[in-house]
Each structure stands twice: as structure tokens, then as C-alpha cells.
Design a protein around this motif. Structure first.
Motif, mmCIF file in Angstrom:
data_model
loop_
_atom_site.group_PDB
_atom_site.id
_atom_site.type_symbol
_atom_site.label_atom_id
_atom_site.label_comp_id
_atom_site.label_asym_id
_atom_site.label_seq_id
_atom_site.Cartn_x
_atom_site.Cartn_y
_atom_site.Cartn_z
ATOM 1 N N LEU A 141 0.828 -1.204 0.000
ATOM 2 C CA LEU A 141 0.000 0.000 0.000
ATOM 3 C C LEU A 141 0.865 1.257 0.000
ATOM 4 O O LEU A 141 0.557 2.238 -0.694
ATOM 5 C CB LEU A 141 -0.945 -0.001 1.200
ATOM 6 N N ALA A 142 1.951 1.245 0.781
ATOM 7 C CA ALA A 142 2.846 2.405 0.826
ATOM 8 C C ALA A 142 3.442 2.683 -0.547
ATOM 9 O O ALA A 142 3.519 3.840 -0.987
ATOM 10 C CB ALA A 142 3.959 2.189 1.849
ATOM 11 N N SER A 143 3.854 1.618 -1.244
ATOM 12 C CA SER A 143 4.438 1.813 -2.577
ATOM 13 C C SER A 143 3.390 2.273 -3.588
ATOM 14 O O SER A 143 3.714 2.957 -4.560
ATOM 15 C CB SER A 143 5.102 0.518 -3.055
ATOM 16 N N LEU A 153 12.033 -0.002 8.197
ATOM 17 C CA LEU A 153 12.871 1.103 7.742
ATOM 18 C C LEU A 153 13.271 0.947 6.280
ATOM 19 O O LEU A 153 13.629 1.922 5.628
ATOM 20 C CB LEU A 153 14.116 1.222 8.629
ATOM 21 N N GLN A 154 13.200 -0.271 5.762
ATOM 22 C CA GLN A 154 13.510 -0.478 4.344
ATOM 23 C C GLN A 154 12.494 0.196 3.429
ATOM 24 O O GLN A 154 12.750 0.355 2.229
ATOM 25 C CB GLN A 154 13.572 -1.972 4.014
ATOM 26 N N LEU A 155 11.349 0.620 3.972
ATOM 27 C CA LEU A 155 10.296 1.241 3.169
ATOM 28 C C LEU A 155 10.422 2.759 3.082
ATOM 29 O O LEU A 155 9.675 3.409 2.359
ATOM 30 C CB LEU A 155 8.920 0.885 3.734
ATOM 31 N N VAL A 156 11.369 3.337 3.811
ATOM 32 C CA VAL A 156 11.545 4.791 3.787
ATOM 33 C C VAL A 156 11.935 5.238 2.372
ATOM 34 O O VAL A 156 12.772 4.612 1.718
ATOM 35 C CB VAL A 156 12.629 5.230 4.794
ATOM 36 N N PRO A 216 17.725 2.785 2.974
ATOM 37 C CA PRO A 216 16.650 1.806 3.174
ATOM 38 C C PRO A 216 16.977 0.437 2.574
ATOM 39 O O PRO A 216 16.721 -0.598 3.204
ATOM 40 C CB PRO A 216 15.452 2.462 2.474
ATOM 41 N N ALA A 217 17.528 0.404 1.363
ATOM 42 C CA ALA A 217 17.858 -0.880 0.730
ATOM 43 C C ALA A 217 18.891 -1.648 1.540
ATOM 44 O O ALA A 217 18.861 -2.885 1.611
ATOM 45 C CB ALA A 217 18.363 -0.651 -0.693
ATOM 46 N N GLN A 218 19.796 -0.920 2.189
ATOM 47 C CA GLN A 218 20.831 -1.581 2.980
ATOM 48 C C GLN A 218 20.281 -2.193 4.274
ATOM 49 O O GLN A 218 20.922 -3.070 4.849
ATOM 50 C CB GLN A 218 21.955 -0.597 3.298
#
Length: 277
Positions: A111-113, A131-134, A166-168
Motif C-alpha cells: 500500500l505504501a508503494s 525502515l527499508q520502506l523509507v 533503506p535498501a541496505q
């Protein structure tokens, strides 16, 4: 679900379980509502959605039998509150979203994306995996101990505090594992070492390309756990393509006070009446 569990344990630590006069346990729902209403008052969202886990079996447990296997059964008094809490959120006209086979995190991520390209998104959680979704339009609000105690993560604050993108965060979990979710990562690699490796080599692919340059002990640990490294990274990755949809116009924050009061009276939540304005 994490907020419901937190609400349950925060109000049952003394051994007392809040119940209605009919005997229905309601302490988890009561605690959940305090968190929810405080966050709404603090951040003043225009839209609200609640995402829920839909059972313990998901695609992650199919990939790894021991995923979350360290968690015991839910307390007996909490089980009837799983459905009750959804009734209560529905009384606020908040959509309840969940998909069998996926975790709430995947629903939130999807939903966030979906929403973030066109509007600001704030994710309220206690889970640092999120935090990966920031991103530029998505903030993750981590609930800390104590009332009204939040840490709001943006791309800037995430880099300031964690020195990671975020990806890290996903690669970090691949290396270190997650004791709460019961997957091991690379045995012997802690957060400090993992962060140092990611700062130097960017991602797991970069680390693997430069194995020969790593200290002998670190290299040996990674080489011994290559398969688990990749599996742990996959388990840590929040899916952005869960089969879930909730149109933005369906989740506008539009509490009907009388409808909520009726539900509160049914559950004998006198102490929460002052929080609905």
C-alpha cells in the motif's frame, strides 16, 4: 498486530486482565486504541488504514520452517481480541486489510508503494524492519517506550542514525539475521561488522565480489553461510506486490463519533471517551 500485542502486555503486566461485565477480555484492544488515538492526534493523518497478519502460515514459513518458530502461542485472553480489535477499528471507519499467506508488513509495503508516488505516507510500527520502506515520500514512525514517544525516520534521519540507506536495511538483516523472527543470517556477524561491510561495499553483492579483501575470519563466516545469507535476505525483504488493494478514497479519516461511542459503551471503555473528539 504488534500494537495489539504491545497493548495487551502493557496492560496485563501486573496480572490483571481488563474485562467487560460480561467477561470478555478487552485489555489488548484498550491498549491498542490508546496507541492509535495518540498517534492520530500527534500526526493528524488525512487517511488511516490498519494492516493485520492473517495467521502464522505465510510464504516465509514455506521457505524456512523455523521462521518465527521461537514464538509461543498467543495468550488465551488475547485470542478473542483478534476479531474484536478489527470490529473496533471498523467502528472508526478504518479499513482492515490483510491477505492470507502474507504478513501485515507486506500489505503495508504494498500500500505504501502504491500511495507514495502521489501522497506522503507515514507508517506507524514498532518494527525496525520497516525502515527499508523509507523513501522521499514515506516516513516510518517507530513507537518507542512510553506514551507519545516516537522516532520519525526519513532518508536523512535514517542515514544519520544508522549510516545506511533503506535498501541496505535488507542487506543488514541478511547478514545479521533477526532473533525476533528466528532466522540466523551469517553466524558470528553482528550489526557493527555488517554495517561496516555495507558502508564499504554497498550491498551483499558487493561484499561477495570482494570476499578476498575481507579479514580472514569474516570471509570464512560468510563463505560457510552463503545459502543462509541469501535466504535471510529474502526473508527480510518486505514484498511490495502483495495481492491487496485499498483505494485512497476508501480510507479517509472520517470518524463518526456516535458510532464510536456506541462501540465504546458496548466494551465499557469509559476511560477512552475523552480521547475521541
Amino acid at each position: 498486530m504488534a500494537l495489539l500485542f504491545r497493548g495487551y502486555y502493557a496492560t496485563s503486566s501486573s496480572g490483571y486482565i481488563m474485562r467487560t461485565s460480561a467477561g470478555m477480555p478487552v485489555n489488548g484492544v484498550y491498549g491498542f486504541l490508546k496507541y492509535l488515538l495518540d498517534a492520530i492526534q500527534t500526526f493528524k493523518p488525512t487517511h488511516v488504514v490498519c494492516c493485520w497478519d492473517m495467521g502464522s502460515k505465510t510464504f516465509r514459513t514455506e521457505k524456512f520452517d523455523n521462521y518465527k518458530a521461537n514464538r509461543g502461542p498467543a495468550p488465551e485472553e488475547l485470542i478473542p481480541q483478534f476479531d474484536l480489535v478489527k470490529e473496533v477499528t471498523a467502528s472508526f471507519n478504518i479499513p482492515n486489510v490483510g491477505v492470507i499467506g502474507y504478513e501485515a508488513d507486506d500489505c503495508i509495503g504494498t500500500l505504501a508503494s502504491t500511495y507514495s508516488p502521489s501522497t506522503k505516507v507515514q507508517i506507524l510500527t514498532g518494527d525496525h524492519d520497516m525502515l527499508q520502506l523509507v523513501n522521499e515520500n514515506t516516513e516510518v514512525i517507530i513507537m518507542k517506550k512510553g506514551q507519545s514517544n516516537y522516532m520519525v525516520y526519513t532518508l536523512e534521519t535514517l542515514m544519520e542514525e544508522k549510516s545506511l540507506t533503506p535498501a541496505q536495511i535488507i542487506d543488514l538483516k541478511g547478514l545479521t539475521g533477526d532473533t525476533a523472527d528466528n532466522y540466523p543470517g551469517v553466524k558470528g556477524i553482528g550489526e557493527k561488522t555488517a554495517t561496516k561491510l555495507l558502508m564499504e561495499y554497498q550491498d551483499i553483492a558487493g561484499i561477495l565480489e570482494n570476499l578476498a579483501a575481507l579479514p580472514k575470519g569474516v570471509r570464512a563466516k560468510i563463505e560457510a553461510e552463503i545459502d543462509m545469507l541469501h535466504l535471510s535476505r529474502d526473508l527480510a525483504t518486505i514484498r511490495l506486490d502483495a495481492p491487496v488493494a485499498c483505494a485512497l478514497e476508501e480510507c479517509g479519516w472520517s470518524m463518526e463519533r456516535e458510532k464510536v461511542i456506541s462501540k465504546f459503551e458496548e466494551l465499557e471503555f469509559k476511560g477512552l471517551m475523552r480521547l475521541i473528539v
